[in-house]
Design a protein around this motif. Structure first.
Motif, short mmCIF file in Angstrom:
data_model
loop_
_atom_site.label_atom_id
_atom_site.label_comp_id
_atom_site.label_asym_id
_atom_site.label_seq_id
_atom_site.Cartn_x
_atom_site.Cartn_y
_atom_site.Cartn_z
N ASN A 1 -3.23 3.08 -7.92
CA ASN A 1 -3.61 4.36 -7.14
C ASN A 1 -2.67 4.48 -5.76
O ASN A 1 -2.48 5.10 -5.38
CB ASN A 1 -4.83 5.27 -7.55
N LEU A 2 -3.43 2.99 -5.67
CA LEU A 2 -3.15 3.25 -3.67
C LEU A 2 -1.92 2.06 -3.47
O LEU A 2 -1.51 1.67 -2.21
CB LEU A 2 -5.34 2.66 -2.98
N PHE A 3 -1.57 1.31 -4.24
CA PHE A 3 -0.31 -0.07 -3.96
C PHE A 3 0.36 0.30 -5.60
O PHE A 3 0.39 0.73 -6.32
CB PHE A 3 -1.74 -1.21 -4.40
N SER A 4 1.32 -0.38 -4.68
CA SER A 4 3.11 -0.56 -5.68
C SER A 4 3.41 -1.92 -5.80
O SER A 4 3.27 -2.63 -4.57
CB SER A 4 3.76 0.11 -5.62
N ALA B 1 0.82 -1.53 0.40
CA ALA B 1 -0.18 0.43 -0.19
C ALA B 1 0.57 1.62 0.10
O ALA B 1 1.70 1.01 0.65
CB ALA B 1 -0.79 0.02 1.26
N ASP B 2 0.66 1.98 -0.62
CA ASP B 2 0.84 3.87 -0.62
C ASP B 2 -0.19 4.23 0.67
O ASP B 2 -0.83 4.34 0.48
CB ASP B 2 0.70 4.51 -1.43
N VAL B 3 0.33 4.36 2.03
CA VAL B 3 0.18 3.98 2.55
C VAL B 3 -0.55 5.77 3.40
O VAL B 3 -1.95 6.14 3.34
CB VAL B 3 1.04 4.61 4.02
N ASP B 4 -0.06 7.12 2.17
CA ASP B 4 -0.49 8.06 2.48
C ASP B 4 -1.97 7.60 1.56
O ASP B 4 -2.54 8.90 1.74
CB ASP B 4 0.14 9.77 2.06
N LYS B 5 -2.04 7.56 0.50
CA LYS B 5 -3.04 7.78 -0.94
C LYS B 5 -4.01 7.02 -0.02
O LYS B 5 -4.92 7.63 0.27
CB LYS B 5 -2.10 7.21 -1.89
N LEU B 6 -3.76 5.83 0.58
CA LEU B 6 -5.12 4.77 0.44
C LEU B 6 -5.42 5.09 2.35
O LEU B 6 -6.52 4.82 2.42
CB LEU B 6 -4.42 3.46 1.13
#
Length: 77
Positions: A63-66, A5-10
């Protein structure tokens, strides 16, 4: 391969959707502790679970995960 997860975006997407971690876990049908570890990028997840999380917060999982591909190092003798 790990999906993190992209912590901030999620977190932003979750709050924008008006969901607590407990409510999101219920919608995604996963344990709250497991979801929390995903949300904090302490644990990777599957594409399926990432998609469910993204759908619950009305976002694309891209958009939320890499995706992180781990390569094994070869031993040199």
């Amino acid at each position: 391969m790990r999906i993190l997860a992209d912590v901030d975006k999620l977190k932003y997407a979750r709050l924008k959707a008006g969901l607590s971690v407990k409510e999101l876990a219920k919608r995604v049908d996963v344990n709250e502790t497991y979801l929390s570890s995903i949300l904090n990028a302490k644990r990777g997840t599957s594409v399926q679970t990432a998609s469910k999380i993204a759908k619950a917060v009305n976002e694309s999982y891209l958009n939320l995960f890499s995706i992180h591909i781990e390569q094994k190092q070869k031993e040199v003798i």
